[in-house]
Design a protein around this motif. Structure first.
Motif, PDB file in Angstrom:
ATOM      1  N   PRO A   1      -8.203  -5.356  -8.321  1.00  0.00           N
ATOM      2  CA  PRO A   1      -6.943  -5.598  -9.034  1.00  0.00           C
ATOM      3  C   PRO A   1      -5.762  -5.055  -8.240  1.00  0.00           C
ATOM      4  N   PRO A   2      -4.633  -5.761  -8.219  1.00  0.00           N
ATOM      5  CA  PRO A   2      -3.468  -5.285  -7.461  1.00  0.00           C
ATOM      6  C   PRO A   2      -2.950  -3.958  -8.005  1.00  0.00           C
ATOM      7  N   GLY A   3      -2.564  -3.104  -7.080  1.00  0.00           N
ATOM      8  CA  GLY A   3      -1.987  -1.820  -7.473  1.00  0.00           C
ATOM      9  C   GLY A   3      -2.996  -0.771  -7.851  1.00  0.00           C
ATOM     10  N   ILE A   4      -4.298  -1.030  -7.625  1.00  0.00           N
ATOM     11  CA  ILE A   4      -5.302  -0.049  -8.024  1.00  0.00           C
ATOM     12  C   ILE A   4      -5.263   1.163  -7.099  1.00  0.00           C
ATOM     13  N   LYS A   5      -5.361   2.333  -7.693  1.00  0.00           N
ATOM     14  CA  LYS A   5      -5.346   3.583  -6.941  1.00  0.00           C
ATOM     15  C   LYS A   5      -6.677   4.298  -7.104  1.00  0.00           C
ATOM     16  N   GLY A   6      -7.030   5.036  -6.094  1.00  0.00           N
ATOM     17  CA  GLY A   6      -8.238   5.833  -6.153  1.00  0.00           C
ATOM     18  C   GLY A   6      -7.960   7.241  -5.683  1.00  0.00           C
ATOM     19  N   VAL A   7      -8.739   8.180  -6.175  1.00  0.00           N
ATOM     20  CA  VAL A   7      -8.651   9.576  -5.732  1.00  0.00           C
ATOM     21  C   VAL A   7      -9.979   9.925  -5.081  1.00  0.00           C
ATOM     22  N   THR A   8      -9.945  10.107  -3.774  1.00  0.00           N
ATOM     23  CA  THR A   8     -11.154  10.466  -3.034  1.00  0.00           C
ATOM     24  C   THR A   8     -10.726  11.054  -1.691  1.00  0.00           C
ATOM     25  N   ASP A   9     -11.700  11.339  -0.843  1.00  0.00           N
ATOM     26  CA  ASP A   9     -11.403  11.803   0.515  1.00  0.00           C
ATOM     27  C   ASP A   9     -11.280  10.556   1.394  1.00  0.00           C
ATOM     28  N   PHE A  10     -10.057  10.067   1.580  1.00  0.00           N
ATOM     29  CA  PHE A  10      -9.851   8.809   2.289  1.00  0.00           C
ATOM     30  C   PHE A  10     -10.088   8.943   3.794  1.00  0.00           C
ATOM     31  N   VAL A  11     -10.002  10.159   4.336  1.00  0.00           N
ATOM     32  CA  VAL A  11     -10.322  10.365   5.755  1.00  0.00           C
ATOM     33  C   VAL A  11     -11.796  10.060   5.996  1.00  0.00           C
ATOM     34  N   LYS A  12     -12.643  10.601   5.131  1.00  0.00           N
ATOM     35  CA  LYS A  12     -14.083  10.353   5.260  1.00  0.00           C
ATOM     36  C   LYS A  12     -14.426   8.907   4.915  1.00  0.00           C
ATOM     37  N   LEU A  13     -13.704   8.348   3.944  1.00  0.00           N
ATOM     38  CA  LEU A  13     -13.940   6.954   3.578  1.00  0.00           C
ATOM     39  C   LEU A  13     -13.617   6.031   4.753  1.00  0.00           C
ATOM     40  N   ARG A  14     -12.533   6.326   5.465  1.00  0.00           N
ATOM     41  CA  ARG A  14     -12.164   5.514   6.637  1.00  0.00           C
ATOM     42  C   ARG A  14     -13.239   5.613   7.708  1.00  0.00           C
ATOM     43  N   GLN A  15     -13.768   6.816   7.918  1.00  0.00           N
ATOM     44  CA  GLN A  15     -14.779   6.974   8.959  1.00  0.00           C
ATOM     45  C   GLN A  15     -16.077   6.234   8.594  1.00  0.00           C
ATOM     46  N   ILE A  16     -16.419   6.226   7.314  1.00  0.00           N
ATOM     47  CA  ILE A  16     -17.600   5.475   6.871  1.00  0.00           C
ATOM     48  C   ILE A  16     -17.423   3.989   7.193  1.00  0.00           C
ATOM     49  N   PHE A  17     -16.306   3.413   6.749  1.00  0.00           N
ATOM     50  CA  PHE A  17     -16.062   1.985   6.923  1.00  0.00           C
ATOM     51  C   PHE A  17     -15.917   1.641   8.406  1.00  0.00           C
TER      52      PHE A  17
END
Length: 325
Positions: A203-219
């Motif tokens: 959905p547009p505008g959806i926000k998440g709270v997580t460790d995005f640094v680690k999420l980027r490295q996973i992806f």
């Protein structure tokens, strides 16, 4: 006084002074390692069998107890040898951390130097460069990205081995973040002639709270791994779906089918699929470590030349906002 102080450090079940020294009590695995180096398991089994034969011949009382004790002792020894084999290897590898890091980065830096030298040959008489230089510039960008990923994986694996990983949460718009992860591979896609098909649904505008640094490295690691082994002139599907408070990342590529025996160990450190494209073998290991840390799950399937890595993650909170550009 020395003996009394030493006795305080011993467990309740000891009935005699330990043969171990103070340093050996502090690090008993060194004794186990020395014993297994000096006495191979087949030799121990032969000695135990010789002792059993003597007990039976001598008509010693209650030989069944001895047989039971010997069986349990042999099981204990097998467990020691098995556990030592599993623990010693990672320790020896971690001791070569700097050498391995240097080796991995050296290959990337060599590629950058070669590209820079090639740029020099395209300098024109008026001091400008021909358009062919753009290819080498893109190549340098790609290698720099690879070198950065290698470095981050090596550092992360060192921290993971020490059990000091931490989660640093932040709130972020998810869709632009996912698109930026995929965008960073556009140069690699062009150079290798491998198409990236995006399947981003949320959905547009959806926000998440997580460790995005680690999420980027996973992806990023999953995408980089896909480019390593993808069939030339094929495609890679980069998928990111959000359902409620779950995010599903999936990277699908066409290439060689991963053997079943490799699938079982593919997320262990220093595992590579082949020697031609082999790096340090830490990318998928880091994916697994970070996914576990974020409370998620990672799986891999490979059949008929298609390989799919799937990551399911939970956000600590997900909410819908009106997207403001």
């Amino acid at each position: 006084m020395h003996t009394q102080n030493l006795a305080k450090t011993l467990p309740d079940w000891h009935s005699k002074p330990f043969r171990l020294t103070r340093s050996e009590i502090a690090n008993p695995l060194t004794v186990v390692k020395t014993f297994m180096t000096d006495f191979p398991l087949p030799e121990i089994r032969k000695t135990l069998n010789d002792w059993l034969s003597r007990v039976l011949i001598s008509n010693a009382p209650d030989p069944l107890n001895y047989i039971w004790f010997r069986e349990e002792l042999e099981r204990f020894m097998e467990a020691c040898y098995t556990s030592q084999e599993r623990t010693v290897e990672p320790l020896s590898r971690s001791s070569n951390f700097l050498a391995l890091l240097g080796h991995e980065l050296q290959g990337q830096l060599t590629g950058i130097i070669q590209a820079l030298n090639s740029i020099g040959t395209h300098k024109q008489s008026d001091g400008t460069f021909s358009e062919e230089v753009n290819v080498y510039i893109d190549y340098i960008k790609m290698i720099t990205l690879n070198a950065k990923t290698v470095y981050e994986n090596m550092i992360a694996s060192s921290v993971a081995g020490n059990g000091k990983l931490k989660i640093l949460e932040e709130e972020m718009l998810v869709e632009p973040f996912i698109q930026s992860c995929i965008d960073s591979f556009s140069i690699l896609s062009s150079l290798q002639n491998i198409r990236i098909d995006r399947d981003v649904f949320m959905p547009p505008g959806i926000k998440g709270v997580t460790d995005f640094v680690k999420l980027r490295q996973i992806f990023s690691n999953l995408l980089l791994n896909a480019f390593k082994y993808a069939q030339p002139e094929s495609y890679i599907i980069a998928r990111a779906h959000v359902y409620g408070e779950k995010m599903i990342l999936k990277v699908i590529s066409r290439g060689k089918t991963i053997p079943t025996e490799k699938l079982k160990i593919i997320f262990e450190p220093y595992q590579t699929l082949d020697q031609v494209n082999a790096g340090a073998g830490l990318g998928l290991y880091i994916c697994k470590q970070f996914t576990d840390l974020l409370g998620g799950n990672i799986e891999v399937r490979s059949k008929k030349g298609l390989t799919a890595f799937s990551v399911t993650l939970s956000f600590s909170s997900v909410k819908l906002d009106k997207y403001v550009k």
